[in-house]
Design a protein around this motif. Structure first.
Motif, mmCIF file in Angstrom:
data_model
loop_
_atom_site.group_PDB
_atom_site.id
_atom_site.type_symbol
_atom_site.label_atom_id
_atom_site.label_comp_id
_atom_site.label_asym_id
_atom_site.label_seq_id
_atom_site.Cartn_x
_atom_site.Cartn_y
_atom_site.Cartn_z
ATOM 1 N N GLY A 47 0.786 -1.229 0.000
ATOM 2 C CA GLY A 47 0.000 0.000 0.000
ATOM 3 C C GLY A 47 0.813 1.272 0.000
ATOM 4 N N THR A 48 2.106 1.168 -0.252
ATOM 5 C CA THR A 48 2.985 2.340 -0.276
ATOM 6 C C THR A 48 3.318 2.731 -1.718
ATOM 7 O OG1 THR A 48 4.940 0.913 -0.127
ATOM 8 C CG2 THR A 48 4.011 1.754 1.935
ATOM 9 N N PRO A 49 3.725 3.973 -1.954
ATOM 10 C CA PRO A 49 4.107 4.389 -3.307
ATOM 11 C C PRO A 49 5.342 3.616 -3.773
ATOM 12 C CG PRO A 49 3.784 6.291 -1.882
ATOM 13 C CD PRO A 49 3.792 5.091 -0.997
ATOM 14 N N TYR A 50 5.463 3.478 -5.084
ATOM 15 C CA TYR A 50 6.630 2.801 -5.638
ATOM 16 C C TYR A 50 7.864 3.702 -5.579
ATOM 17 C CZ TYR A 50 4.009 -1.050 -7.801
ATOM 18 O OH TYR A 50 3.235 -2.164 -8.029
ATOM 19 N N GLU A 51 9.010 3.087 -5.415
ATOM 20 C CA GLU A 51 10.268 3.795 -5.571
ATOM 21 C C GLU A 51 10.635 3.768 -7.053
ATOM 22 O OE1 GLU A 51 13.404 2.378 -3.108
ATOM 23 O OE2 GLU A 51 12.183 2.389 -1.268
ATOM 24 N N PRO A 52 11.085 4.880 -7.619
ATOM 25 C CA PRO A 52 11.432 4.918 -9.040
ATOM 26 C C PRO A 52 12.406 3.823 -9.465
ATOM 27 C CG PRO A 52 11.367 7.132 -8.148
ATOM 28 C CD PRO A 52 11.200 6.205 -6.982
ATOM 29 N N ARG A 53 13.397 3.511 -8.617
ATOM 30 C CA ARG A 53 14.386 2.497 -8.984
ATOM 31 C C ARG A 53 13.751 1.120 -9.133
ATOM 32 N NH1 ARG A 53 17.730 2.507 -3.226
ATOM 33 N NH2 ARG A 53 16.009 1.832 -1.891
ATOM 34 N N ASN A 54 12.696 0.842 -8.375
ATOM 35 C CA ASN A 54 12.020 -0.445 -8.491
ATOM 36 C C ASN A 54 11.232 -0.543 -9.789
ATOM 37 O OD1 ASN A 54 13.052 -1.297 -6.050
ATOM 38 N ND2 ASN A 54 11.257 -0.649 -4.875
ATOM 39 N N ILE A 55 10.686 0.588 -10.215
ATOM 40 C CA ILE A 55 9.979 0.609 -11.501
ATOM 41 C C ILE A 55 10.972 0.409 -12.634
ATOM 42 C CG2 ILE A 55 8.574 2.002 -13.070
ATOM 43 C CD1 ILE A 55 7.153 0.948 -10.534
ATOM 44 N N GLU A 56 12.135 1.046 -12.547
ATOM 45 C CA GLU A 56 13.162 0.864 -13.571
ATOM 46 C C GLU A 56 13.589 -0.601 -13.638
ATOM 47 O OE1 GLU A 56 14.285 2.590 -15.901
ATOM 48 O OE2 GLU A 56 13.930 4.706 -15.433
ATOM 49 N N ARG A 57 13.654 -1.262 -12.490
ATOM 50 C CA ARG A 57 14.042 -2.674 -12.455
ATOM 51 C C ARG A 57 12.976 -3.533 -13.148
ATOM 52 N NH1 ARG A 57 14.506 -3.070 -7.235
ATOM 53 N NH2 ARG A 57 16.614 -2.247 -7.218
ATOM 54 N N ALA A 58 11.713 -3.258 -12.854
ATOM 55 C CA ALA A 58 10.622 -4.005 -13.485
ATOM 56 C C ALA A 58 10.572 -3.705 -14.981
ATOM 57 C CB ALA A 58 9.289 -3.639 -12.827
ATOM 58 N N TRP A 59 10.821 -2.447 -15.333
ATOM 59 C CA TRP A 59 10.797 -2.030 -16.737
ATOM 60 C C TRP A 59 11.875 -2.773 -17.532
ATOM 61 C CZ3 TRP A 59 8.280 -0.302 -20.636
ATOM 62 C CH2 TRP A 59 8.931 0.286 -21.719
ATOM 63 N N LYS A 60 13.027 -2.972 -16.926
ATOM 64 C CA LYS A 60 14.111 -3.690 -17.601
ATOM 65 C C LYS A 60 13.685 -5.120 -17.914
ATOM 66 C CE LYS A 60 19.060 -4.656 -17.335
ATOM 67 N NZ LYS A 60 20.302 -4.492 -16.529
ATOM 68 N N THR A 61 12.993 -5.747 -16.971
ATOM 69 C CA THR A 61 12.501 -7.104 -17.193
ATOM 70 C C THR A 61 11.453 -7.133 -18.296
ATOM 71 O OG1 THR A 61 12.889 -7.648 -14.865
ATOM 72 C CG2 THR A 61 11.406 -9.094 -16.097
ATOM 73 N N ILE A 62 10.569 -6.135 -18.284
ATOM 74 C CA ILE A 62 9.533 -6.041 -19.322
ATOM 75 C C ILE A 62 10.178 -5.918 -20.701
ATOM 76 C CG2 ILE A 62 7.737 -4.517 -20.265
ATOM 77 C CD1 ILE A 62 6.958 -3.919 -17.321
ATOM 78 N N ALA A 63 11.203 -5.087 -20.797
ATOM 79 C CA ALA A 63 11.898 -4.892 -22.078
ATOM 80 C C ALA A 63 12.580 -6.183 -22.520
ATOM 81 C CB ALA A 63 12.916 -3.762 -21.952
#
Length: 275
Positions: free
Chosen positions: A190-206
């Motif tokens: 229930g907390t906001p995402y940290e930008p670095r965690n989104i970048e990590r997920a984005w790398k996997t998506i790519a």
């Protein structure tokens, strides 16, 4: 008035700073810092001395005689339409699709990652299909902080396709959120995402899409470039992405603006040549 630079250590009065000293400083800084950073230091010092001249602390701006450090901005990289489709499909199939709305919003709005992560449900207008951008999420040593945009232009309202608005607002009912002030994108805790965690997920998506990884910000570059290539006026693009100066938009994405030489020639002929 003194100028202090820790690296290398050097302290002198503004009146005694010489152009030769500054050139030597840039050479030393260039051994430890990036060309981009040294260029920013030069601009800051030049602006500071210009102000000192204006208020009477200096008779002239020594920085006018300093050769600016060489710095070429890297070429803007974007995704193709085919790559965007592949990335969206990958986002839908990864981690139950929880990152898909975020990626969809990024490519259709051109918003910065911090702006996306700071969005609340109350920032969405389902009647007008608009999103209000008034905040920016940043990661600091103290943790996540929410701040207003750095410039007046950063605070803006942008229109989005109805499908995107609906997809975002559906997260409200899916989570059974009671408060419209709640963040749209939250972790399982229930907390906001940290930008670095989104970048990590984005790398996997790519990687799963088979597309060469480029950071999340490239979605913003792609949005701006595609709008200009489609003939959207640069003033509107600058306003949409929150640039304080149109010149900045032009500098970054001017290469994407179509040429209208033949159309201009035809208009000139119609205006001035007697038939």
């Amino acid at each position: 008035a003194f100028i202090r630079l820790k690296f290398p250590v050097f302290e002198t009065s503004l009146q005694q700073v010489t152009a030769l000293q500054m050139q030597d400083l840039y050479q030393q800084l260039g051994e430890k810092l990036s060309a981009c950073t040294v260029s920013k230091i030069h601009k800051m010092l030049k602006a500071s001395m210009k102000k000192a001249v204006e208020i009477g602390l200096l008779p002239k701006n020594t920085m006018d005689a300093v050769v600016p450090p060489k710095f070429e901005k890297p070429e803007i990289i974007t995704f193709t339409k085919e790559e965007i489709c592949a990335l969206l499909a990958s986002a839908q199939n990864y981690a139950g699709g929880k990152y898909y709305p975020m990626v969809l919003l990024a490519i259709t709005s051109g918003m910065r990652l911090g702006e996306i992560l700071a969005l609340r449900f109350c920032d969405i207008s389902t009647k007008r299909n608009e999103v209000s951008i008034t905040r920016n999420l940043q990661m600091t040593k103290q943790g996540i902080v929410i701040r207003p945009p750095k410039t007046k232009a950063g605070k803006r309202i942008i229109a989005l396709p109805p499908e995107v608005i609906t997809r975002l607002y559906n997260l409200h009912s899916e989570r059974k959120v009671l408060a419209l002030e709640d963040f749209i994108f939250i972790t399982k805790n229930g907390t906001p995402y940290e930008p670095r965690n989104i970048e990590r997920a984005w790398k996997t998506i790519a990687e799963r899409s088979g597309i060469i990884y480029r950071n999340f910000h490239v979605l913003r570059h792609t949005h701006c470039t595609d709008l200009l290539a489609a003939g959207v006026p640069i003033v509107e693009v600058a306003r949409r992405v929150g640039h304080a100066r149109i010149s900045h938009t032009l500098e970054l994405y001017g290469h994407a603006i179509p040429r209208y030489d033949q159309e201009i020639a035809n208009k000139v002929g119609g205006l001035y040549l007697v038939k």
